[in-house]
Every structure is written in structure tokens, then in C-alpha cells.
Design an enzyme around this catalytic site. Structure first.
Site, short mmCIF file in Angstrom:
data_model
loop_
_atom_site.label_atom_id
_atom_site.label_comp_id
_atom_site.label_asym_id
_atom_site.label_seq_id
_atom_site.Cartn_x
_atom_site.Cartn_y
_atom_site.Cartn_z
N ILE A 78 39.73 -12.68 28.15
CA ILE A 78 40.77 -11.76 27.68
C ILE A 78 41.12 -10.76 28.77
O ILE A 78 40.27 -10.38 29.58
CB ILE A 78 40.32 -11.06 26.37
CG1 ILE A 78 41.48 -10.40 25.66
CG2 ILE A 78 39.18 -10.07 26.64
CD1 ILE A 78 41.17 -10.00 24.21
N CYS A 79 42.39 -10.37 28.79
CA CYS A 79 42.87 -9.30 29.66
C CYS A 79 43.83 -8.45 28.82
O CYS A 79 43.74 -8.47 27.60
CB CYS A 79 43.52 -9.87 30.92
SG CYS A 79 45.03 -10.83 30.62
N ARG A 80 44.75 -7.76 29.43
CA ARG A 80 45.68 -6.93 28.67
C ARG A 80 46.69 -7.78 27.90
O ARG A 80 46.88 -7.60 26.71
CB ARG A 80 46.41 -5.95 29.59
CG ARG A 80 47.39 -5.07 28.85
CD ARG A 80 48.11 -4.11 29.80
NE ARG A 80 49.13 -3.38 29.09
CZ ARG A 80 50.36 -3.83 28.87
NH1 ARG A 80 50.74 -5.01 29.32
NH2 ARG A 80 51.23 -3.10 28.22
N MET A 106 44.54 -8.27 24.92
CA MET A 106 44.15 -7.14 24.08
C MET A 106 45.33 -6.63 23.26
O MET A 106 45.13 -6.07 22.18
CB MET A 106 43.57 -6.00 24.93
CG MET A 106 42.17 -6.27 25.45
SD MET A 106 40.92 -6.50 24.15
CE MET A 106 40.90 -4.88 23.37
#
Length: 128
Positions: A78-80, A106
Site C-alpha cells: 500500500i501507498c497513498r 490509503m
């Protein structure tokens, strides 16, 4: 995901969706106990809000931290927004790790109303 894959996922359970290169935030939350969630964002992004129980490995350190990832367990990255996590998941798959990117990152996690913790390591497994 194709109709055929959706049917197989329903029959075989969510673990089948591991063959996909992406996964929905809600699928990660539903199957959290069976996977490793790796957050590849920068430390300031992590402190601003992350998933409890996630492993924080900034993208720039991922290549050197591959040995610390359990290759026998499915990985969600996961990242932004899902852009960095796509590349990170591709890197991990290149090392024979079953990895998928969390679609929408996110932002999607928060939109789904899933819990987020703030701070350096509260609820998370810290940085590697």
C-alpha cells in the site's frame, strides 16, 4: 478481474485473488490475518496515518529489505494512491513473492471507512 476469476474467487475464497496484481482495500481488511501488509510510503506519510499491523518499508529501502519479508505468505503493498505500490508489488513478484498492490492505496482505505492509526509505530510493526 475477469468473470471467470471472480467466480473462482467466490468458490475458492479470497486467497485465490492473490493471483491478481491488485487487491481492494476491503479485501485486505477482510483477509488481514492471512497476509502481510507492507506500507511503502515515506516516514512522514506513515506518521500521518497508517494501517495498524502494517509493516513500514519505504519504497527506497524495499530492495534491501526483501529478505525480511516472509515469502511464504501473501503480501499486499500500500501507498497513498496505488502508484508506488504497483511498482513495489512488481518488484516483489520478481523475487517470487506473491504480492498485489492495494487499489487506490490509503485514500481508498480511508474512503472505505477502514481504521487508520497515527504516529510513528502505534499499532504498526515499525520501519525496516
Amino acid at each position: 478481474m475477469s468473470t471467470f476469476r471472480r467466480i473462482l474467487a467466490r468458490v475458492l475464497g479470497s486467497r485465490y485473488s492473490a493471483t491478481s496484481t491488485s487487491i481492494r482495500a476491503t479485501e485486505v481488511a477482510d483477509d488481514f490475518a492471512n497476509l502481510q501488509l507492507i506500507d511503502v510510503r515515506e516516514p512522514d506519510e506513515w506518521k500521518a496515518g497508517h494501517v495498524a499491523g502494517a509493516i513500514h518499508i519505504p519504497l527506497g529501502r524495499l530492495q534491501h529489505s526483501i529478505g525480511s519479508i516472509d515469502a511464504g505468505r501473501r503480501v499486499a503493498v500500500i501507498c497513498r494512491s496505488g502508484v508506488r505500490s504497483k511498482g513495489a508489488a512488481r518488484l516483489l513478484r520478481g523475487h517470487s513473492i506473491d504480492a498485489a498492490s492495494v487499489r487506490g492505496g490509503m485514500l481508498a482505505w480511508a474512503r472505505a471507512g477502514l481504521p487508520v492509526v497515527r504516529g510513528t509505530s502505534a499499532g504498526g510493526r515499525g520501519q525496516r
